[in-house]
Design an enzyme around this catalytic site. Structure first.
Site, PDB file in Angstrom:
ATOM      1  N   GLY A 241      29.767  36.168  28.580  1.00  0.00           N
ATOM      2  CA  GLY A 241      30.040  35.815  29.771  1.00  0.00           C
ATOM      3  C   GLY A 241      30.788  37.137  30.470  1.00  0.00           C
ATOM      4  O   GLY A 241      30.984  38.142  29.934  1.00  0.00           O
ATOM      5  N   HIS A 242      31.355  36.893  31.643  1.00  0.00           N
ATOM      6  CA  HIS A 242      31.937  37.823  32.380  1.00  0.00           C
ATOM      7  C   HIS A 242      33.286  38.402  32.024  1.00  0.00           C
ATOM      8  O   HIS A 242      33.944  37.667  31.280  1.00  0.00           O
ATOM      9  CB  HIS A 242      32.152  37.358  33.974  1.00  0.00           C
ATOM     10  N   ASN A 243      33.431  39.638  31.885  1.00  0.00           N
ATOM     11  CA  ASN A 243      34.710  40.354  31.778  1.00  0.00           C
ATOM     12  C   ASN A 243      34.921  40.227  30.194  1.00  0.00           C
ATOM     13  O   ASN A 243      36.208  40.507  29.730  1.00  0.00           O
ATOM     14  CB  ASN A 243      35.829  39.715  32.437  1.00  0.00           C
ATOM     15  N   SER A 261      36.159  36.538  29.641  1.00  0.00           N
ATOM     16  CA  SER A 261      37.329  37.326  29.508  1.00  0.00           C
ATOM     17  C   SER A 261      37.676  37.085  27.940  1.00  0.00           C
ATOM     18  O   SER A 261      39.196  36.561  27.922  1.00  0.00           O
ATOM     19  CB  SER A 261      38.368  36.528  30.619  1.00  0.00           C
TER      20      SER A 261
END
Length: 344
Positions: A241-243, A261
């Protein structure tokens, strides 16, 4: 390629004992199926019973192996690290086929793209504006590279990979077929009975010597970067996923899903079908065992299992106790009946 046993031993830093060192080796095989003209390896004691009937011409073994245990006719190749020696033998005997490097006339390359020397760009590959492709890269058929993408040297991008805008890829990176790098993260805000999309304007940064498996998806950061540290290996069918911040030399096995994250520190291992909730930290050298669901931080060096994931020994003790529950319920029922009779 065909090599003599003597040549193969020298190439793989092994000391040959017994056998016909002038015999030819044309390929490698596992110890259970190897035949004459092939080399194999004994790296795990559980496969030792197969050695006595092995028909291979040569076998890599540990330097501590007692050669008198070897079957007649097999050359034992003594090595400090027989697994690595065997892998070197596989590379030598089964070289990767060289491609005729060219830039296909059917590739679409935008203006203001910087191309290094000795590139291969396959048919129907597309490269966007302001990209930079380092020397000795292979961009195979059907690859799409967006705008402002930087790819280092000696990279191999397999067919039908999609790399979105602003991605940064280091040197010696391998991305297998169908992988998607830097698509939007899965982020929405629920307002007025509808899902409002969170803009994702970050990117993905991949360090050197990373390998990304087929059909894996790595999302861009919402604002900053999703990062993959040097030497990390990501299996097929992984969702990252993102970050996320993935450290160096991390292993992420197939069908794992990592929410946004998260921090996966150096040397951590996520076994197959691991599920990691958002904003979780997996410590250095920690191991998340297969099919575990992690919702809290994992301390460095620990092994966890289960869903919710717990320290391995604790989880196994609980599982063992749970297996005794039917008997305990039966005994409880018997005791309950006895108490009832006594009360009467």
């Amino acid at each position: 390629m065909t090599l003599t046993i003597q040549e193969l031993a020298h190439l793989c830093d092994a000391a040959p004992q017994g056998g016909d060192l002038s015999a030819s080796i044309h390929s490698a095989a596992d110890i259970m199926t190897a035949q004459a003209g092939q080399v194999t390896v004994l790296s795990d004691s559980k496969y030792k019973p197969y050695l006595k009937d092995c028909k291979a011409s040569a076998c890599f073994v540990s330097s501590e192996f007692h050669t008198e245990e070897a079957p007649a006719g097999i050359a034992m190749l003594l090595s400090k690290d027989p697994e690595i020696s065997f892998l070197n033998a596989v590379d030598a005997l089964h070289p990767v086929a060289k491609i005729d490097r060219q830039i296909s006339p059917h590739a679409v390359i935008a203006d203001r793209v910087t191309l290094g020397d000795n590139l291969h760009i396959g048919p129907f590959a597309t490269i966007g504006q302001h990209c930079s492709i380092g020397a000795d890269c292979e961009i195979h058929a059907g690859v799409h590279i967006g705008n402002n993408v930087k790819i280092g040297k000696h990279c191999k991008i397999h067919p039908n990979v999609v790399i979105y805008d602003n991605t940064v890829v280091g040197d010696h990176v391998i991305i297998h077929a169908g992988a998607i790098v830097a698509a939007d993260g899965f982020g929405y805000k629920y307002r007025n009975n509808q899902h409002i999309k969170v803009p994702h304007v970050g990117n993905v940064v991949i360090a050197d010597h990373v390998e990304i498996g087929a059909n894996t998806c790595i999302d861009r950061g919402a604002l900053g970067s999703t990062t993959i540290g040097s030497g990390s290996k990501i299996d097929n069918l992984v969702q990252l996923g993102h970050n996320n911040k993935v450290g160096r030399n991390v292993i992420i096995c197939g069908q794992s899903g990592i929410s946004g994250s998260c921090t996966i520190e150096d040397g951590a291992i996520l076994a197959g079908s691991s599920g990691i909730a958002d904003h979780v930290k997996i410590g250095q050298q920690a191991v998340v065992m297969a099919r575990s669901g992690v919702s809290q931080d994992i301390k460095p060096g620990t092994q966890v299992w289960g869903s919710p994931a717990k320290e391995r020994k604790v989880a196994w003790k609980e599982l063992a106790a749970l297996s005794k529950l039917p008997d305990l319920l039966k005994k409880f029922k018997e005791l309950q009946e006895r108490v009832t009779k006594l009360e009467q």
